[in-house]
Scaffold this motif. Structure first.
Motif, PDB file in Angstrom:
ATOM      1  N   ARG A 218       0.739  -1.110   0.043  1.00  0.00           N
ATOM      2  CA  ARG A 218       0.158  -0.163   0.040  1.00  0.00           C
ATOM      3  C   ARG A 218       0.836   1.175  -0.059  1.00  0.00           C
ATOM      4  O   ARG A 218       0.520   2.205  -0.593  1.00  0.00           O
ATOM      5  N   ALA A 219       1.886   1.133   0.914  1.00  0.00           N
ATOM      6  CA  ALA A 219       2.841   2.377   0.924  1.00  0.00           C
ATOM      7  C   ALA A 219       3.457   2.593  -0.558  1.00  0.00           C
ATOM      8  O   ALA A 219       3.513   3.755  -1.023  1.00  0.00           O
ATOM      9  N   ALA A 220       3.749   1.633  -1.220  1.00  0.00           N
ATOM     10  CA  ALA A 220       4.364   1.763  -2.469  1.00  0.00           C
ATOM     11  C   ALA A 220       3.211   2.160  -3.677  1.00  0.00           C
ATOM     12  O   ALA A 220       3.576   3.320  -4.280  1.00  0.00           O
ATOM     13  N   VAL A 221       2.195   1.949  -3.536  1.00  0.00           N
ATOM     14  CA  VAL A 221       1.056   2.205  -4.350  1.00  0.00           C
ATOM     15  C   VAL A 221       0.864   3.683  -4.123  1.00  0.00           C
ATOM     16  O   VAL A 221       0.486   4.560  -5.121  1.00  0.00           O
ATOM     17  N   ALA A 222       0.757   4.113  -2.648  1.00  0.00           N
ATOM     18  CA  ALA A 222       0.598   5.213  -2.510  1.00  0.00           C
ATOM     19  C   ALA A 222       1.555   6.267  -2.959  1.00  0.00           C
ATOM     20  O   ALA A 222       1.222   7.421  -3.355  1.00  0.00           O
ATOM     21  N   GLY A 223       2.969   6.155  -3.062  1.00  0.00           N
ATOM     22  CA  GLY A 223       3.981   6.718  -3.654  1.00  0.00           C
ATOM     23  C   GLY A 223       3.915   6.987  -5.013  1.00  0.00           C
ATOM     24  O   GLY A 223       4.028   8.028  -5.685  1.00  0.00           O
ATOM     25  N   TYR A 224       3.494   6.029  -5.984  1.00  0.00           N
ATOM     26  CA  TYR A 224       3.322   5.994  -7.194  1.00  0.00           C
ATOM     27  C   TYR A 224       2.133   7.135  -7.543  1.00  0.00           C
ATOM     28  O   TYR A 224       2.031   7.823  -8.220  1.00  0.00           O
ATOM     29  N   VAL A 225       0.752   6.598  -6.750  1.00  0.00           N
ATOM     30  CA  VAL A 225      -0.256   7.706  -6.863  1.00  0.00           C
ATOM     31  C   VAL A 225      -0.061   9.399  -6.638  1.00  0.00           C
ATOM     32  O   VAL A 225      -0.247  10.106  -7.503  1.00  0.00           O
TER      33      VAL A 225
END
Length: 402
Positions: free
Chosen positions: A186-193
């Motif tokens: 989730r942290a990685a997805v948040a970074g990309y978003v």
């Protein structure tokens, strides 16, 4: 004989390499091609694994491998290919090319191979540490370039690459210690978003404005203003709640508000006026998955959708869709081709959007059928990109006017 790229004391040789293969003359070339090929191969391996044909990742676990390779294999390649091309344009410094670029591409490729065919369990830690070197190295390279060019406002992009690098280490540590790797994902997805919110918030209205100015004079996208900055801040807060507490009413409320605000932000860019050019509306279609992703997170927080289903709206729809749109435009522009979309490109954009929606639909009906359909649509989208653009990435830049 052409002069070698200039060398800075204690640094990486840089400058366009005109002697070696065209593939390694600019950062977007190997990483866009490698990222697209890996998007196809890794998804094909995952779809096969779901059918009982093989188990990529070995002792790492096929499910963990699939999650990792989408977020930390495919996506970093495209992200770094874009930034290795964009940062020199921002700073006015020469890009990395030639042998140093080959070494960076080889390091990324080594990570894919070592995680797909990992050593025995006892040797997994050294393997994942080797795989984890690529993103910190790229963050350090971007930091060096942005600092040297004194483009201080772009340091936030380095911070987001560093966040994704840290999430990669977190993900590995969770898998190898038996903990839950989903918060790291989730942290990685948040970074990309957040990268899409920032960079997409510049690129989408800019490209739309340019096309409208040439083809359809009239209302243009709203300029960047306080509303955009407030929407990014609100979205970051909602993502932080989702990463830490994905199934609370506070998260549902924040994500609902973020969905509404980002949908309004997208409407300010007047994408419907560029309906005739898929190269423009493809960017809007990928960005549309941002408010839809927030809406899916809100629904998941209230129990109306699984977290996995909601995450795929961001992961496949927003990240995959926006990356494909940027890859397509950048490939054509930086190799001297016209930036009008062909039929295969149009179909590719639609296929990636369909992949995200089919993956969500699988949470409700016909799981096996729709999961396979979602994977097939993803493979089709990036296969179409490769079929049309691989030759452009492998060949020298087309001279202007030809």
């Amino acid at each position: 004989m052409a002069k070698p790229p200039p060398r800075r004391a204690g640094g990486i040789p840089r400058g366009l390499d005109h002697d070696g293969p065209a593939l390694f003359s600019y950062g977007f070339r190997p990483f866009f091609l490698g990222g697209a090929v890996w998007a196809v191969l890794s998804m094909a391996l995952w779809v096969a694994a779901l059918s009982g044909l093989g188990a990529p990742g070995g002792a790492y676990g096929a499910a963990h491998w699939h999650m990792h390779e989408m977020l930390f294999g495919f996506a970093p390649a495209v992200l770094c290919g874009f930034l290795m091309t964009a940062v020199p344009n921002w700073t006015g410094r020469m890009p990395v090319s030639g042998r140093p670029l080959m070494a960076l591409a080889a390091l990324w490729l080594a990570g894919r191979l070592i995680l797909t065919f990992p050593p025995p369990t006892a040797a997994l830690w050294p393997a994942v540490l080797l795989e984890s070197l690529f993103l910190p190295l790229m963050a350090a390279l971007f930091l060096r370039e942005i600092a040297a060019g004194r483009k201080w406002r772009d340091l936030k992009l380095v911070g987001l690459v560093a966040l994704i690098a840290a999430a990669n280490l977190w993900f590995h540590a969770a898998v190898l210690t038996g903990a839950d790797p989903r918060p790291a994902a989730r942290a990685a997805v948040a970074g990309y978003v957040v990268l899409i919110l920032i960079m997409g918030g510049r690129l989408v209205p800019s490209f739309t404005r340019n096309w409208l100015a040439r083809n359809r004079p009239g209302p243009v996208p709203a300029p960047l203003d306080g509303f955009d900055r407030a929407s990014v801040a609100l979205s970051v807060a909602a993502l932080a709640l989702w990463v830490a507490w994905p199934e609370t009413r506070a998260t549902a409320g924040a994500c609902t508000l973020a969905a509404a605000v980002n949908l309004l932000r997208l409407s300010r860019w007047r994408g419907w006026r560029a309906w005739a050019e898929p190269m423009v509306w493809g960017l809007h279609l990928g960005w549309l998955m941002v408010p839809l992703g927030f809406a899916a997170l809100a629904l998941a927080a209230l129990g109306g959708l699984t977290q996995a289903g909601a995450l795929h709206v961001f992961a496949a729809g927003a990240i995959g869709g926006e990356m494909l749109a940027v890859m397509t435009r950048a490939t054509r522009s930086h190799t001297g081709r016209a930036t009008e979309a062909s039929l295969p490109t149009t179909l590719a954009f639609l296929a990636i959007a369909a992949s995200a929606l089919l993956r969500v639909g699988a949470e409700f009906v016909a799981w096996n059928t729709l999961i396979a359909a979602a994977g097939t649509a993803w493979i089709a989208g990036f296969t179409l990109y490769i079929a049309e653009h691989a030759r452009m990435l492998l060949a020298a830049r087309k001279p202007r006017g030809r």
